[in-house]
Design a protein around this motif. Structure first.
Motif, PDB file in Angstrom:
ATOM      1  N   MET A   5       0.819  -1.212   0.000  1.00 22.27           N
ATOM      2  CA  MET A   5       0.000   0.000   0.000  1.00 22.27           C
ATOM      3  C   MET A   5       0.856   1.267   0.000  1.00 22.27           C
ATOM      4  O   MET A   5       2.024   1.238   0.359  1.00 22.27           O
ATOM      5  CB  MET A   5      -0.919   0.006   1.225  1.00 22.27           C
ATOM      6  CG  MET A   5      -1.888  -1.155   1.297  1.00 22.27           C
ATOM      7  SD  MET A   5      -2.790  -1.171   2.887  1.00 22.27           S
ATOM      8  CE  MET A   5      -3.681  -2.736   2.757  1.00 22.27           C
ATOM      9  N   ASP A   6       0.229   2.366  -0.398  1.00 23.65           N
ATOM     10  CA  ASP A   6       0.868   3.681  -0.361  1.00 23.65           C
ATOM     11  C   ASP A   6       0.201   4.624   0.632  1.00 23.65           C
ATOM     12  O   ASP A   6       0.809   5.598   1.068  1.00 23.65           O
ATOM     13  CB  ASP A   6       0.830   4.326  -1.751  1.00 23.65           C
ATOM     14  CG  ASP A   6       1.607   3.527  -2.774  1.00 23.65           C
ATOM     15  OD1 ASP A   6       2.814   3.307  -2.564  1.00 23.65           O
ATOM     16  OD2 ASP A   6       1.010   3.098  -3.778  1.00 23.65           O
ATOM     17  N   LEU A   7      -1.046   4.350   0.966  1.00 20.89           N
ATOM     18  CA  LEU A   7      -1.815   5.211   1.861  1.00 20.89           C
ATOM     19  C   LEU A   7      -2.924   4.380   2.492  1.00 20.89           C
ATOM     20  O   LEU A   7      -3.476   3.487   1.841  1.00 20.89           O
ATOM     21  CB  LEU A   7      -2.395   6.398   1.089  1.00 20.89           C
ATOM     22  CG  LEU A   7      -3.218   7.424   1.860  1.00 20.89           C
ATOM     23  CD1 LEU A   7      -2.930   8.834   1.328  1.00 20.89           C
ATOM     24  CD2 LEU A   7      -4.720   7.152   1.748  1.00 20.89           C
ATOM     25  N   PHE A   8      -3.230   4.667   3.764  1.00 26.38           N
ATOM     26  CA  PHE A   8      -4.257   3.915   4.479  1.00 26.38           C
ATOM     27  C   PHE A   8      -5.453   4.821   4.745  1.00 26.38           C
ATOM     28  O   PHE A   8      -5.321   5.881   5.370  1.00 26.38           O
ATOM     29  CB  PHE A   8      -3.696   3.393   5.802  1.00 26.38           C
ATOM     30  CG  PHE A   8      -4.524   2.318   6.437  1.00 26.38           C
ATOM     31  CD1 PHE A   8      -4.495   1.025   5.950  1.00 26.38           C
ATOM     32  CD2 PHE A   8      -5.327   2.599   7.529  1.00 26.38           C
ATOM     33  CE1 PHE A   8      -5.259   0.017   6.541  1.00 26.38           C
ATOM     34  CE2 PHE A   8      -6.092   1.608   8.121  1.00 26.38           C
ATOM     35  CZ  PHE A   8      -6.058   0.316   7.622  1.00 26.38           C
ATOM     36  N   LEU A   9      -6.630   4.409   4.258  1.00 27.08           N
ATOM     37  CA  LEU A   9      -7.852   5.212   4.374  1.00 27.08           C
ATOM     38  C   LEU A   9      -8.810   4.530   5.338  1.00 27.08           C
ATOM     39  O   LEU A   9      -9.176   3.366   5.137  1.00 27.08           O
ATOM     40  CB  LEU A   9      -8.482   5.365   2.985  1.00 27.08           C
ATOM     41  CG  LEU A   9      -9.678   6.302   2.837  1.00 27.08           C
ATOM     42  CD1 LEU A   9      -9.360   7.704   3.334  1.00 27.08           C
ATOM     43  CD2 LEU A   9     -10.122   6.346   1.378  1.00 27.08           C
ATOM     44  N   PHE A  10      -9.239   5.254   6.380  1.00 25.40           N
ATOM     45  CA  PHE A  10      -9.971   4.627   7.487  1.00 25.40           C
ATOM     46  C   PHE A  10     -11.066   5.563   8.017  1.00 25.40           C
ATOM     47  O   PHE A  10     -10.976   6.092   9.127  1.00 25.40           O
ATOM     48  CB  PHE A  10      -8.953   4.304   8.588  1.00 25.40           C
ATOM     49  CG  PHE A  10      -9.387   3.259   9.570  1.00 25.40           C
ATOM     50  CD1 PHE A  10      -9.628   1.955   9.174  1.00 25.40           C
ATOM     51  CD2 PHE A  10      -9.510   3.584  10.911  1.00 25.40           C
ATOM     52  CE1 PHE A  10      -9.994   0.991  10.106  1.00 25.40           C
ATOM     53  CE2 PHE A  10      -9.886   2.629  11.848  1.00 25.40           C
ATOM     54  CZ  PHE A  10     -10.127   1.328  11.435  1.00 25.40           C
ATOM     55  N   PRO A  11     -12.148   5.747   7.239  1.00 23.88           N
ATOM     56  CA  PRO A  11     -13.187   6.714   7.629  1.00 23.88           C
ATOM     57  C   PRO A  11     -14.273   6.134   8.547  1.00 23.88           C
ATOM     58  O   PRO A  11     -15.469   6.240   8.286  1.00 23.88           O
ATOM     59  CB  PRO A  11     -13.786   7.106   6.276  1.00 23.88           C
ATOM     60  CG  PRO A  11     -13.695   5.843   5.470  1.00 23.88           C
ATOM     61  CD  PRO A  11     -12.412   5.183   5.903  1.00 23.88           C
ATOM     62  N   SER A  12     -13.840   5.533   9.653  1.00 24.65           N
ATOM     63  CA  SER A  12     -14.794   4.883  10.562  1.00 24.65           C
ATOM     64  C   SER A  12     -15.759   5.876  11.199  1.00 24.65           C
ATOM     65  O   SER A  12     -15.416   7.050  11.422  1.00 24.65           O
ATOM     66  CB  SER A  12     -14.042   4.149  11.669  1.00 24.65           C
ATOM     67  OG  SER A  12     -13.331   3.051  11.165  1.00 24.65           O
ATOM     68  N   GLN A  13     -16.943   5.375  11.501  1.00 23.87           N
ATOM     69  CA  GLN A  13     -17.905   6.188  12.243  1.00 23.87           C
ATOM     70  C   GLN A  13     -17.399   6.447  13.658  1.00 23.87           C
ATOM     71  O   GLN A  13     -17.573   7.531  14.207  1.00 23.87           O
ATOM     72  CB  GLN A  13     -19.257   5.463  12.309  1.00 23.87           C
ATOM     73  CG  GLN A  13     -19.920   5.222  10.968  1.00 23.87           C
ATOM     74  CD  GLN A  13     -20.640   6.455  10.456  1.00 23.87           C
ATOM     75  OE1 GLN A  13     -20.611   7.513  11.076  1.00 23.87           O
ATOM     76  NE2 GLN A  13     -21.291   6.331   9.311  1.00 23.87           N
ATOM     77  N   PHE A  14     -16.779   5.427  14.255  1.00 22.39           N
ATOM     78  CA  PHE A  14     -16.215   5.551  15.604  1.00 22.39           C
ATOM     79  C   PHE A  14     -15.220   4.418  15.828  1.00 22.39           C
ATOM     80  O   PHE A  14     -15.310   3.368  15.203  1.00 22.39           O
ATOM     81  CB  PHE A  14     -17.323   5.492  16.675  1.00 22.39           C
ATOM     82  CG  PHE A  14     -18.176   4.261  16.600  1.00 22.39           C
ATOM     83  CD1 PHE A  14     -17.823   3.107  17.284  1.00 22.39           C
ATOM     84  CD2 PHE A  14     -19.349   4.243  15.841  1.00 22.39           C
ATOM     85  CE1 PHE A  14     -18.614   1.963  17.208  1.00 22.39           C
ATOM     86  CE2 PHE A  14     -20.141   3.102  15.762  1.00 22.39           C
ATOM     87  CZ  PHE A  14     -19.774   1.958  16.450  1.00 22.39           C
TER      88      PHE A  14
END
Length: 202
Positions: A107-116
């Motif tokens: 990977m190059d970037l980690f995307l983690f848009p969790s609600q909580f």
């Protein structure tokens, strides 16, 4: 009071260009910008919004791939959304895996848009792999071990998030020392805990 952090094996996640090359070749993603996410397919992890973000990123850069690691009851719904957006060739559903350290090398970037989230251990792993992390303000700030984490309000919308992703530094950096110094290395924590009990009870 003694706080023992929920640590990770930094040596497993430490930047390794040889593993990175082999994994990217295995996945057929050489030369791509690779965004990654590891998490169960449930409402908390916010996969629908994640796909919306990636869709906006893809509109501006076709040379990008999203790796989704995990399983869960919403997986089929997310697969349908990916098909409707015609992103099947750029979104990879990798299922439950035992090679997370190797996948993070790819990977190059980690995307983690969790609600909580509480302390997001997977974010600590991503930072140990040298990845830039973009996450939501619903995630506790204690998850930021390296100062290489962007916290964004979910109300900003997918276009805003996509712009942050596109303008981010995709270069990985070795944060092993910082993670060890802040007490998030599992080997050091095991040694400390062993010494603690030896002194206390022997």
């Amino acid at each position: 009071i003694i706080v023992l952090n929920n640590a990770v094996d930094t040596q497993k996640f430490k930047i390794n260009e040889d593993i990175r090359h082999k994994m990217r070749e295995k996945l057929g993603i050489e030369g791509k910008k690779v965004i990654g996410h590891v998490g169960r397919f449930n409402p908390q992890k916010n996969h629908e919004f994640l796909i919306d973000i990636f869709n906006e990123v893809y509109k501006k850069n076709k040379n990008v791939v999203l790796l989704l690691v995990g399983d869960g009851y919403l997986k089929e719904k997310i697969e349908d959304k990916v098909k409707k957006l015609q992103l099947e060739d750029s979104v990879r559903f990798l299922g439950v895996r035992e090679d997370i350290p190797e996948l993070m090398q790819a990977m190059d970037l980690f995307l983690f848009p969790s609600q909580f989230e509480g302390l997001a251990v997977v974010m600590v792993e991503a930072q140990a792999a040298g990845l830039k992390v973009i996450t939501s303000t619903g995630v506790t700030t204690e998850s930021n071990i390296t100062n290489n984490v962007n916290f964004i309000d979910l109300n900003k919308g997918p276009q805003y998030w996509a712009d942050i992703v596109i303008n981010s530094d995709f270069r990985r950096k070795d944060y092993t020392k910082q993670i060890i110094n802040k007490g998030y290395d599992s080997s050091n924590n095991v040694k400390w805990l062993s010494n603690f009990y030896m002194k206390k009870y022997v």
